[in-house]
Design a protein around this motif. Sequence first.
Motif, PDB file in Angstrom:
ATOM      1  N   SER A 179       0.814  -1.212   0.000  1.00 19.69           N
ATOM      2  CA  SER A 179       0.000   0.000   0.000  1.00 19.69           C
ATOM      3  C   SER A 179       0.858   1.278   0.000  1.00 19.69           C
ATOM      4  CB  SER A 179      -0.939   0.016   1.210  1.00 19.69           C
ATOM      5  OG  SER A 179      -0.201  -0.045   2.417  1.00 19.69           O
ATOM      6  N   CYS A 180       2.145   1.140  -0.256  1.00 20.24           N
ATOM      7  CA  CYS A 180       3.050   2.297  -0.209  1.00 20.24           C
ATOM      8  C   CYS A 180       2.894   3.143  -1.466  1.00 20.24           C
ATOM      9  CB  CYS A 180       4.494   1.828  -0.078  1.00 20.24           C
ATOM     10  SG  CYS A 180       5.675   3.189   0.120  1.00 20.24           S
ATOM     11  N   GLU A 181       2.834   4.460  -1.288  1.00 15.93           N
ATOM     12  CA  GLU A 181       2.706   5.388  -2.404  1.00 15.93           C
ATOM     13  C   GLU A 181       3.992   6.145  -2.696  1.00 15.93           C
ATOM     14  OE1 GLU A 181      -0.446   8.037  -1.480  1.00 15.93           O
ATOM     15  OE2 GLU A 181      -2.031   6.578  -1.870  1.00 15.93           O
ATOM     16  N   LEU A 182       4.882   6.245  -1.733  1.00 15.62           N
ATOM     17  CA  LEU A 182       6.072   7.079  -1.869  1.00 15.62           C
ATOM     18  C   LEU A 182       7.189   6.344  -2.609  1.00 15.62           C
ATOM     19  CD1 LEU A 182       6.207   8.790   1.640  1.00 15.62           C
ATOM     20  CD2 LEU A 182       5.649   9.873  -0.542  1.00 15.62           C
ATOM     21  N   LEU A 183       7.644   6.918  -3.710  1.00 14.52           N
ATOM     22  CA  LEU A 183       8.706   6.305  -4.508  1.00 14.52           C
ATOM     23  C   LEU A 183       9.977   6.133  -3.689  1.00 14.52           C
ATOM     24  CD1 LEU A 183       9.807   5.342  -7.269  1.00 14.52           C
ATOM     25  CD2 LEU A 183      10.404   7.726  -7.745  1.00 14.52           C
ATOM     26  N   HIS A 184      10.323   7.123  -2.892  1.00 14.69           N
ATOM     27  CA  HIS A 184      11.535   7.048  -2.064  1.00 14.69           C
ATOM     28  C   HIS A 184      11.505   5.828  -1.162  1.00 14.69           C
ATOM     29  CE1 HIS A 184      14.625   8.256   0.862  1.00 14.69           C
ATOM     30  NE2 HIS A 184      13.729   7.961   1.785  1.00 14.69           N
ATOM     31  N   ASP A 185      10.389   5.623  -0.470  1.00 17.03           N
ATOM     32  CA  ASP A 185      10.287   4.496   0.456  1.00 17.03           C
ATOM     33  C   ASP A 185      10.369   3.161  -0.281  1.00 17.03           C
ATOM     34  OD1 ASP A 185      10.021   6.345   2.431  1.00 17.03           O
ATOM     35  OD2 ASP A 185       7.880   6.010   2.786  1.00 17.03           O
ATOM     36  N   ILE A 186       9.752   3.098  -1.455  1.00 17.68           N
ATOM     37  CA  ILE A 186       9.804   1.878  -2.264  1.00 17.68           C
ATOM     38  C   ILE A 186      11.239   1.582  -2.676  1.00 17.68           C
ATOM     39  CG2 ILE A 186       9.162   0.880  -4.496  1.00 17.68           C
ATOM     40  CD1 ILE A 186       6.495   2.487  -4.200  1.00 17.68           C
ATOM     41  N   ASN A 187      11.906   2.585  -3.240  1.00 19.58           N
ATOM     42  CA  ASN A 187      13.271   2.390  -3.724  1.00 19.58           C
ATOM     43  C   ASN A 187      14.223   1.995  -2.607  1.00 19.58           C
ATOM     44  OD1 ASN A 187      12.505   2.983  -6.315  1.00 19.58           O
ATOM     45  ND2 ASN A 187      13.438   5.003  -6.376  1.00 19.58           N
ATOM     46  N   VAL A 188      14.162   2.712  -1.491  1.00 20.53           N
ATOM     47  CA  VAL A 188      15.102   2.451  -0.393  1.00 20.53           C
ATOM     48  C   VAL A 188      14.837   1.086   0.236  1.00 20.53           C
ATOM     49  CG1 VAL A 188      15.865   3.211   1.890  1.00 20.53           C
ATOM     50  CG2 VAL A 188      15.534   4.889   0.072  1.00 20.53           C
ATOM     51  N   THR A 189      13.569   0.710   0.363  1.00 22.56           N
ATOM     52  CA  THR A 189      13.251  -0.617   0.918  1.00 22.56           C
ATOM     53  C   THR A 189      13.827  -1.727   0.048  1.00 22.56           C
ATOM     54  OG1 THR A 189      11.217   0.158   1.990  1.00 22.56           O
ATOM     55  CG2 THR A 189      11.378  -2.202   1.518  1.00 22.56           C
ATOM     56  N   LEU A 190      13.648  -1.604  -1.267  1.00 22.54           N
ATOM     57  CA  LEU A 190      14.168  -2.622  -2.178  1.00 22.54           C
ATOM     58  C   LEU A 190      15.689  -2.577  -2.261  1.00 22.54           C
ATOM     59  CD1 LEU A 190      11.461  -2.377  -4.989  1.00 22.54           C
ATOM     60  CD2 LEU A 190      11.723  -4.191  -3.280  1.00 22.54           C
ATOM     61  N   LEU A 191      16.266  -1.385  -2.181  1.00 20.22           N
ATOM     62  CA  LEU A 191      17.728  -1.257  -2.171  1.00 20.22           C
ATOM     63  C   LEU A 191      18.319  -1.968  -0.961  1.00 20.22           C
ATOM     64  CD1 LEU A 191      18.386   2.472  -3.203  1.00 20.22           C
ATOM     65  CD2 LEU A 191      19.151   0.436  -4.424  1.00 20.22           C
ATOM     66  N   ARG A 192      17.746  -1.712   0.189  1.00 21.31           N
ATOM     67  CA  ARG A 192      18.246  -2.347   1.412  1.00 21.31           C
ATOM     68  C   ARG A 192      18.093  -3.865   1.334  1.00 21.31           C
ATOM     69  NH1 ARG A 192      19.182   0.994   5.801  1.00 21.31           N
ATOM     70  NH2 ARG A 192      18.445   3.148   5.643  1.00 21.31           N
ATOM     71  N   CYS A 193      16.978  -4.315   0.803  1.00 19.93           N
ATOM     72  CA  CYS A 193      16.739  -5.755   0.680  1.00 19.93           C
ATOM     73  C   CYS A 193      17.794  -6.405  -0.201  1.00 19.93           C
ATOM     74  CB  CYS A 193      15.342  -5.989   0.108  1.00 19.93           C
ATOM     75  SG  CYS A 193      14.990  -7.708  -0.310  1.00 19.93           S
ATOM     76  N   LEU A 194      18.016  -5.841  -1.380  1.00 19.72           N
ATOM     77  CA  LEU A 194      18.983  -6.428  -2.315  1.00 19.72           C
ATOM     78  C   LEU A 194      20.411  -6.293  -1.789  1.00 19.72           C
ATOM     79  CD1 LEU A 194      17.347  -5.216  -5.637  1.00 19.72           C
ATOM     80  CD2 LEU A 194      17.572  -7.591  -4.867  1.00 19.72           C
ATOM     81  N   ALA A 195      20.713  -5.196  -1.105  1.00 22.86           N
ATOM     82  CA  ALA A 195      22.046  -5.032  -0.525  1.00 22.86           C
ATOM     83  C   ALA A 195      22.305  -6.108   0.529  1.00 22.86           C
ATOM     84  CB  ALA A 195      22.193  -3.635   0.079  1.00 22.86           C
ATOM     85  N   ARG A 196      21.298  -6.388   1.352  1.00 30.80           N
ATOM     86  CA  ARG A 196      21.455  -7.456   2.352  1.00 30.80           C
ATOM     87  C   ARG A 196      21.653  -8.803   1.675  1.00 30.80           C
ATOM     88  NH1 ARG A 196      17.314  -4.553   5.117  1.00 30.80           N
ATOM     89  NH2 ARG A 196      15.738  -5.930   4.202  1.00 30.80           N
ATOM     90  N   CYS A 197      20.883  -9.057   0.614  1.00 30.89           N
ATOM     91  CA  CYS A 197      21.040 -10.317  -0.115  1.00 30.89           C
ATOM     92  C   CYS A 197      22.461 -10.470  -0.647  1.00 30.89           C
ATOM     93  CB  CYS A 197      20.047 -10.381  -1.270  1.00 30.89           C
ATOM     94  SG  CYS A 197      18.317 -10.611  -0.785  1.00 30.89           S
ATOM     95  N   LEU A 198      23.058  -9.350  -1.065  1.00 27.85           N
ATOM     96  CA  LEU A 198      24.405  -9.363  -1.632  1.00 27.85           C
ATOM     97  C   LEU A 198      25.492  -9.301  -0.561  1.00 27.85           C
ATOM     98  CD1 LEU A 198      23.721  -6.956  -4.610  1.00 27.85           C
ATOM     99  CD2 LEU A 198      24.404  -9.359  -4.816  1.00 27.85           C
ATOM    100  N   GLY A 199      25.083  -9.259   0.688  1.00 25.87           N
ATOM    101  CA  GLY A 199      26.056  -9.233   1.778  1.00 25.87           C
ATOM    102  C   GLY A 199      26.758  -7.907   1.929  1.00 25.87           C
ATOM    103  N   LEU A 200      26.123  -6.814   1.495  1.00 24.82           N
ATOM    104  CA  LEU A 200      26.721  -5.482   1.598  1.00 24.82           C
ATOM    105  C   LEU A 200      26.283  -4.835   2.907  1.00 24.82           C
ATOM    106  CD1 LEU A 200      26.122  -4.210  -2.052  1.00 24.82           C
ATOM    107  CD2 LEU A 200      28.023  -5.558  -1.143  1.00 24.82           C
ATOM    108  N   SER A 201      27.232  -4.525   3.758  1.00 22.75           N
ATOM    109  CA  SER A 201      26.919  -3.983   5.084  1.00 22.75           C
ATOM    110  C   SER A 201      27.121  -2.481   5.157  1.00 22.75           C
ATOM    111  CB  SER A 201      27.792  -4.675   6.146  1.00 22.75           C
ATOM    112  OG  SER A 201      29.174  -4.496   5.849  1.00 22.75           O
ATOM    113  N   VAL A 202      27.208  -1.818   4.012  1.00 20.69           N
ATOM    114  CA  VAL A 202      27.416  -0.372   3.973  1.00 20.69           C
ATOM    115  C   VAL A 202      26.237   0.339   4.615  1.00 20.69           C
ATOM    116  CG1 VAL A 202      27.745   1.618   2.452  1.00 20.69           C
ATOM    117  CG2 VAL A 202      28.784  -0.574   1.878  1.00 20.69           C
ATOM    118  N   GLU A 203      26.533   1.375   5.398  1.00 26.12           N
ATOM    119  CA  GLU A 203      25.479   2.137   6.060  1.00 26.12           C
ATOM    120  C   GLU A 203      24.766   3.052   5.069  1.00 26.12           C
ATOM    121  OE1 GLU A 203      24.885   5.078   9.967  1.00 26.12           O
ATOM    122  OE2 GLU A 203      26.897   4.494   9.298  1.00 26.12           O
ATOM    123  N   PHE A 204      23.431   3.075   5.121  1.00 23.96           N
ATOM    124  CA  PHE A 204      22.619   3.950   4.276  1.00 23.96           C
ATOM    125  C   PHE A 204      22.252   5.202   5.067  1.00 23.96           C
ATOM    126  CE2 PHE A 204      22.376   0.229   1.800  1.00 23.96           C
ATOM    127  CZ  PHE A 204      21.758   0.495   0.590  1.00 23.96           C
TER     128      PHE A 204
END
Length: 243
Positions: free
Chosen positions: A112-137
């Motif tokens: 139910s999310c409408e905000l593009l920023h929240d969508i992008n950052v949520t998916l970015l964090r998800c994929l970064a975790r999958c790739l084992g990237l521990s960089v701070e956002f």
Amino acid sequence: MRISIIQSNYLPWKGYFDLIASSDLFVVYDSAQFTKNDWRNRNRIMTKEGPVWLSLPIATAGRSGQSIRDARLADTRRLQRHALTLDQTYGKLAGFQEIRAPLMTAFEQLRSCELLHDINVTLLRCLARCLGLSVEFIQDTDVPRESANPTQRIVDICTFFGATSYLTGPAGLSYLELERFMRRGIAVDVIEYDHYSEYPQRGFAPFMHGVSVVDLIANTSISVARRELRGRTHRVIRHKAPV
């Protein structure tokens, strides 16, 4: 300390995650203006019929000059269609099975999310975790704004976090005022994207590098994707300001 600062993208390509993997700190620069027909709200995947765009419709009527942070979806149902498309396109591939659960969970959380920023950052964090990237956002809005100059804003963010180098893509050299970095003693590193390896890519079209990182993971594995993004297959050039 090396820092990269870039607008959030939707399901970005491997080069975006290469920037993250090559940085000590990653700043999401979503106070920048939203640009139509750009990578902020769309990306490509490779299907049996060739490359296909996954685009999120953004409400633009009466919202001229809106920031990425303020951009809203015109139809939230599109996001779930994309989740289904990804599952149907890559679902039988072993690499996709490695990330399917966390990725589909992220899409469900955004139902139910409408905000593009929240969508992008949520998916970015998800994929970064999958790739084992521990960089701070970090969000760029966490840093006080002191200048309207675009380059100076980046320099101020680097200075705020004590960065000694700023990492950018090749396009950065077309608009950055390098002398502003040099005055603060901040080196500018430019990452090159022409040394990636081709991989067995599902689809009938010629091989394409410029697709979502999901394509790389799905057609190979998380471990292969990690190696591609760990600085072993690209060069970083330290650029000096003109004398």
